[in-house]
Design a protein around this motif. Structure first.
Motif, short mmCIF file in Angstrom:
data_model
loop_
_atom_site.label_atom_id
_atom_site.label_comp_id
_atom_site.label_asym_id
_atom_site.label_seq_id
_atom_site.Cartn_x
_atom_site.Cartn_y
_atom_site.Cartn_z
N ASP A 5 -9.15 5.88 -1.97
CA ASP A 5 -10.32 6.75 -1.79
C ASP A 5 -10.09 7.75 -0.66
O ASP A 5 -10.46 8.93 -0.77
N LYS A 6 -9.46 7.28 0.43
CA LYS A 6 -9.16 8.17 1.56
C LYS A 6 -8.16 9.25 1.14
O LYS A 6 -8.32 10.42 1.52
N GLN A 34 -10.00 11.84 -0.84
CA GLN A 34 -10.87 12.63 0.05
C GLN A 34 -10.04 13.63 0.85
O GLN A 34 -10.41 14.81 0.96
N ASP A 58 -4.03 5.71 9.02
CA ASP A 58 -4.03 4.43 8.32
C ASP A 58 -2.62 3.86 8.15
O ASP A 58 -2.41 2.65 8.35
N GLU A 76 0.82 -1.22 0.00
CA GLU A 76 0.00 0.00 0.00
C GLU A 76 0.85 1.27 0.00
O GLU A 76 0.38 2.33 -0.42
N GLN A 115 -7.84 -0.01 -2.38
CA GLN A 115 -8.90 0.86 -2.91
C GLN A 115 -9.41 1.81 -1.84
O GLN A 115 -9.61 3.01 -2.10
N GLU A 116 -9.60 1.29 -0.63
CA GLU A 116 -10.06 2.14 0.47
C GLU A 116 -9.04 3.23 0.79
O GLU A 116 -9.40 4.38 1.05
N LYS A 154 -8.92 -4.70 -1.86
CA LYS A 154 -9.92 -3.83 -1.25
C LYS A 154 -9.28 -2.79 -0.34
O LYS A 154 -9.67 -1.63 -0.31
N ARG A 155 -8.25 -3.22 0.41
CA ARG A 155 -7.62 -2.28 1.35
C ARG A 155 -6.93 -1.15 0.59
O ARG A 155 -6.96 0.01 1.02
#
Length: 342
Positions: A330-331, A334, A132, A102, A326-327, A323-324
């Motif tokens: 997105d964060k 944002q 995160d 990540e 992608q989250e 998925k992690r």
């Protein structure tokens, strides 16, 4: 007992007490070890010595700093930190990406802003950075203490280019980072992973035709001598992370944990002041030292041609991280929107 005997006895007791306190302090005082990836006076070195300054001014501990090459390459110092040989390490996500997939998010082109105020605002306020990422690093036995920016990424080449097509058949050195390879494939180049110690010679012998780094590193490493055409594409900033071996950190007293956190915060503020204007000063040194250097700054239309290739790198990031990832992406977006709005 006469007064002289009493004084002598008190003096002896005081000496014993002083010796006991000194012994206790010497036992509690530690010599910590910290390694980073850069040369004397470079950004990571300045951060390390500001961290050292705070630790040694506010405690009895001492800190030994090791620069690039003194304990090996970036992969070596990370292994030594995970093994507990080193207490602290400063390593960019460019190398950490193989350990923490990540962390490669910083190599998605045109995700990060390039103006300094927004970059600094992002690192100060981003939930992704400050909440995160520490959890991701903890999974690998690392206590993330601070992430900070070093400078805008600049490509150096054997000739000036202004389009992705200009990178066709160009071998561009990249860090050992799968997503960075994807970025340069998207840009049209042939990504070539190499450890830092081989880059100058590979450019000199035309084994590779280019590389990317912040401008201060291009100056301090002398890369402009063998790769004199600088291209500002605006595709991102170089980010780095300072962390501790987690077992070491968890074993510290609450007082020492606060000391380490405060030192990391202090060094962050000092480094933000240090990098303000650093790119301009470094570029001036480069152009003063060599009349072969060219500087190309892409205009909005030229940047758009590179930017339109970024989505495939985002897709690859999500493919690598699931998925992690992608989250997290997105964060990031944002957080960046909120900073731009504010």
């Amino acid at each position: 007992m006469n007064s002289f005997s009493k004084l002598g006895k008190l003096a002896g007791m005081s000496a014993l007490a002083f010796a006991a306190i000194t012994a206790a302090n010497s036992v509690s005082a530690a010599n910590w070890r910290y390694a980073h990836e850069e040369y004397e006076g470079d950004v990571q070195d300045v951060y390390a010595y500001k961290f050292k300054e705070y630790i040694e001014e506010h405690s009895d501990h001492s800190l030994q700093v090791y620069r690039f090459g003194e304990l090996g390459e970036s992969d070596d110092i990370m292994e030594q930190t995970q093994a507990g040989i080193l207490n602290f390490v400063n390593q960019s996500p460019g190398f950490t990406g193989s350990l923490i997939p990540e962390a490669q998010i910083f190599f998605i082109p045109y995700l990060m802003p390039t103006d300094m105020d927004r970059v600094i605002g992002f690192f100060r306020n981003s939930e992704a950075i400050n909440q995160d990422f520490p959890r991701l690093y903890a999974e690998k036995g690392l206590e993330l203490l601070k992430m900070y920016p070093e400078g805008e990424m600049v490509i150096t080449l054997d000739e000036p280019v202004t389009t992705p097509e200009g990178l066709d058949n160009k071998k561009i050195r990249v860090m050992t980072n799968p997503l960075l390879s994807e970025t340069y494939s998207a840009f049209g180049a042939t990504p070539t992973p190499l450890p830092w110690g081989e880059v100058y010679g590979a450019l000199q012998t035309n084994m590779i035709q280019g590389q990317e780094n912040p401008i201060f590193w291009i100056e301090s490493g002398g890369l402009y001598e063998v790769s004199p055409n600088l291209i500002f594409t605006g595709h991102g900033w170089f980010t780095t992370a300072m962390m501790a071996n987690q077992d070491f950190y968890n074993g510290l007293s609450d007082e020492d944990k606060k000391l380490v956190q405060d030192a990391a915060d202090y060094a962050f503020e000092e480094i933000i002041a240090h990098i303000d204007g650093l790119a301009e000063r470094s570029l001036e040194k480069i152009t003063s030292n060599s009349d072969k250097v060219t500087v190309t700054r892409l205009n909005a239309q030229q940047v758009a041609a590179f930017r339109q290739r970024a989505p495939q790198v985002e897709d690859k990031f999500v493919e690598m991280t699931g998925k992690r990832g992608q989250e997290l992406l997105d964060k990031f977006k944002q957080d960046l929107q909120e900073i731009q709005h504010n």
